[in-house]
Design a protein around this motif. Structure first.
Motif, short mmCIF file in Angstrom:
data_model
loop_
_atom_site.label_atom_id
_atom_site.label_comp_id
_atom_site.label_asym_id
_atom_site.label_seq_id
_atom_site.Cartn_x
_atom_site.Cartn_y
_atom_site.Cartn_z
N ARG A 33 26.40 13.82 -41.91
CA ARG A 33 26.45 13.50 -40.49
C ARG A 33 26.57 14.73 -39.60
O ARG A 33 26.32 14.69 -38.41
CB ARG A 33 27.62 12.55 -40.20
CG ARG A 33 27.33 11.12 -40.55
CD ARG A 33 26.45 10.42 -39.54
NE ARG A 33 27.20 10.20 -38.31
CZ ARG A 33 26.87 10.69 -37.14
NH1 ARG A 33 25.79 11.42 -37.00
NH2 ARG A 33 27.60 10.46 -36.08
N ALA A 34 26.92 15.87 -40.18
CA ALA A 34 26.94 17.11 -39.40
C ALA A 34 25.52 17.50 -38.98
O ALA A 34 25.33 18.17 -37.98
CB ALA A 34 27.57 18.23 -40.21
N LEU A 35 24.52 17.04 -39.74
CA LEU A 35 23.12 17.39 -39.47
C LEU A 35 22.25 16.21 -39.07
O LEU A 35 21.15 16.40 -38.56
CB LEU A 35 22.51 18.06 -40.70
CG LEU A 35 23.21 19.32 -41.19
CD1 LEU A 35 22.61 19.76 -42.52
CD2 LEU A 35 23.11 20.42 -40.16
N GLU A 36 22.70 14.98 -39.35
CA GLU A 36 21.88 13.79 -39.13
C GLU A 36 22.54 12.83 -38.15
O GLU A 36 23.76 12.80 -38.04
CB GLU A 36 21.70 13.04 -40.45
CG GLU A 36 20.99 13.79 -41.53
CD GLU A 36 20.93 12.99 -42.82
OE1 GLU A 36 21.34 11.81 -42.83
OE2 GLU A 36 20.47 13.55 -43.82
N PRO A 37 21.73 12.00 -37.48
CA PRO A 37 22.31 10.96 -36.62
C PRO A 37 22.85 9.80 -37.47
O PRO A 37 22.51 9.69 -38.65
CB PRO A 37 21.12 10.51 -35.77
CG PRO A 37 19.93 10.81 -36.61
CD PRO A 37 20.28 12.05 -37.39
N PRO A 38 23.66 8.93 -36.89
CA PRO A 38 24.14 7.76 -37.63
C PRO A 38 22.99 6.81 -37.90
O PRO A 38 22.02 6.75 -37.14
CB PRO A 38 25.16 7.13 -36.69
CG PRO A 38 24.74 7.56 -35.33
CD PRO A 38 24.16 8.93 -35.52
N ARG A 39 23.08 6.07 -38.97
CA ARG A 39 22.03 5.09 -39.32
C ARG A 39 22.52 3.65 -39.19
O ARG A 39 21.73 2.74 -39.01
CB ARG A 39 21.55 5.33 -40.75
CG ARG A 39 20.97 6.71 -40.98
CD ARG A 39 19.76 6.93 -40.14
NE ARG A 39 19.26 8.31 -40.29
CZ ARG A 39 18.20 8.76 -39.70
NH1 ARG A 39 17.49 7.98 -38.92
NH2 ARG A 39 17.83 10.01 -39.87
N TYR A 40 23.84 3.44 -39.29
CA TYR A 40 24.43 2.10 -39.19
C TYR A 40 25.46 2.08 -38.08
O TYR A 40 26.15 3.07 -37.84
CB TYR A 40 25.12 1.72 -40.51
CG TYR A 40 24.17 1.51 -41.65
CD1 TYR A 40 23.65 0.26 -41.92
CD2 TYR A 40 23.80 2.57 -42.46
CE1 TYR A 40 22.77 0.07 -42.96
CE2 TYR A 40 22.92 2.39 -43.51
CZ TYR A 40 22.41 1.13 -43.76
OH TYR A 40 21.54 0.94 -44.79
N GLN A 51 16.24 7.59 -32.76
CA GLN A 51 15.18 8.46 -32.29
C GLN A 51 15.71 9.89 -32.28
O GLN A 51 16.73 10.17 -31.65
CB GLN A 51 14.71 8.06 -30.90
CG GLN A 51 13.56 8.90 -30.41
CD GLN A 51 13.02 8.40 -29.09
OE1 GLN A 51 13.66 7.65 -28.37
NE2 GLN A 51 11.82 8.84 -28.76
N VAL A 52 15.02 10.77 -32.99
CA VAL A 52 15.42 12.18 -33.06
C VAL A 52 14.47 12.98 -32.17
O VAL A 52 13.26 12.89 -32.30
CB VAL A 52 15.37 12.70 -34.51
CG1 VAL A 52 15.74 14.17 -34.56
CG2 VAL A 52 16.30 11.89 -35.40
N LEU A 53 15.07 13.75 -31.27
CA LEU A 53 14.32 14.58 -30.33
C LEU A 53 14.68 16.04 -30.57
O LEU A 53 15.70 16.33 -31.20
CB LEU A 53 14.68 14.20 -28.89
CG LEU A 53 14.45 12.74 -28.52
CD1 LEU A 53 15.07 12.44 -27.17
CD2 LEU A 53 12.97 12.43 -28.50
N PRO A 54 13.89 16.98 -30.06
CA PRO A 54 14.23 18.40 -30.23
C PRO A 54 15.59 18.78 -29.62
O PRO A 54 16.22 19.72 -30.06
CB PRO A 54 13.10 19.14 -29.52
CG PRO A 54 11.97 18.18 -29.52
CD PRO A 54 12.58 16.81 -29.45
N ALA A 59 20.83 6.66 -30.93
CA ALA A 59 20.85 5.55 -31.87
C ALA A 59 21.28 4.31 -31.11
O ALA A 59 22.26 4.34 -30.37
CB ALA A 59 21.82 5.84 -33.01
N VAL A 60 20.53 3.21 -31.28
CA VAL A 60 20.79 2.00 -30.51
C VAL A 60 21.12 0.85 -31.45
O VAL A 60 20.35 0.53 -32.35
CB VAL A 60 19.57 1.62 -29.64
CG1 VAL A 60 19.84 0.35 -28.86
CG2 VAL A 60 19.20 2.75 -28.71
#
Length: 69
Positions: A33-40, A51-54, A59-60
């Motif tokens: 999670r230090a590098l990625e958005p949450p998934r759940y 949605q990952v942006l530059p 996350a919705v």
């Protein structure tokens, strides 16, 4: 007890793997999670639209709304 009556700081689910937060330390999830958005969603365990942006991510959850980072 329903989720709505729990304090906001208590989250029953891991936001990366979707498993119960109380089942372990989730150290691998915390590192990812230090590098990625949450998934759940940490409140209801639903899979979120991510949605990952530059410049960050969003996350919705259909139940609990949007989280940004």
């Amino acid at each position: 007890m329903t989720e709505l009556s729990q304090p906001a700081a208590v989250v029953p689910w891991c936001d990366r793997c979707g498993e119960a937060a109380a089942t372990g330390a989730h150290t691998a999830c915390a590192a990812a999670r230090a590098l990625e958005p949450p998934r759940y969603c940490a409140h209801c365990r639903r899979r979120m639209k991510v949605q990952v942006l530059p410049v960050g991510w969003s996350a919705v959850c259909v139940e609990h709304g949007e989280t940004e980072g």
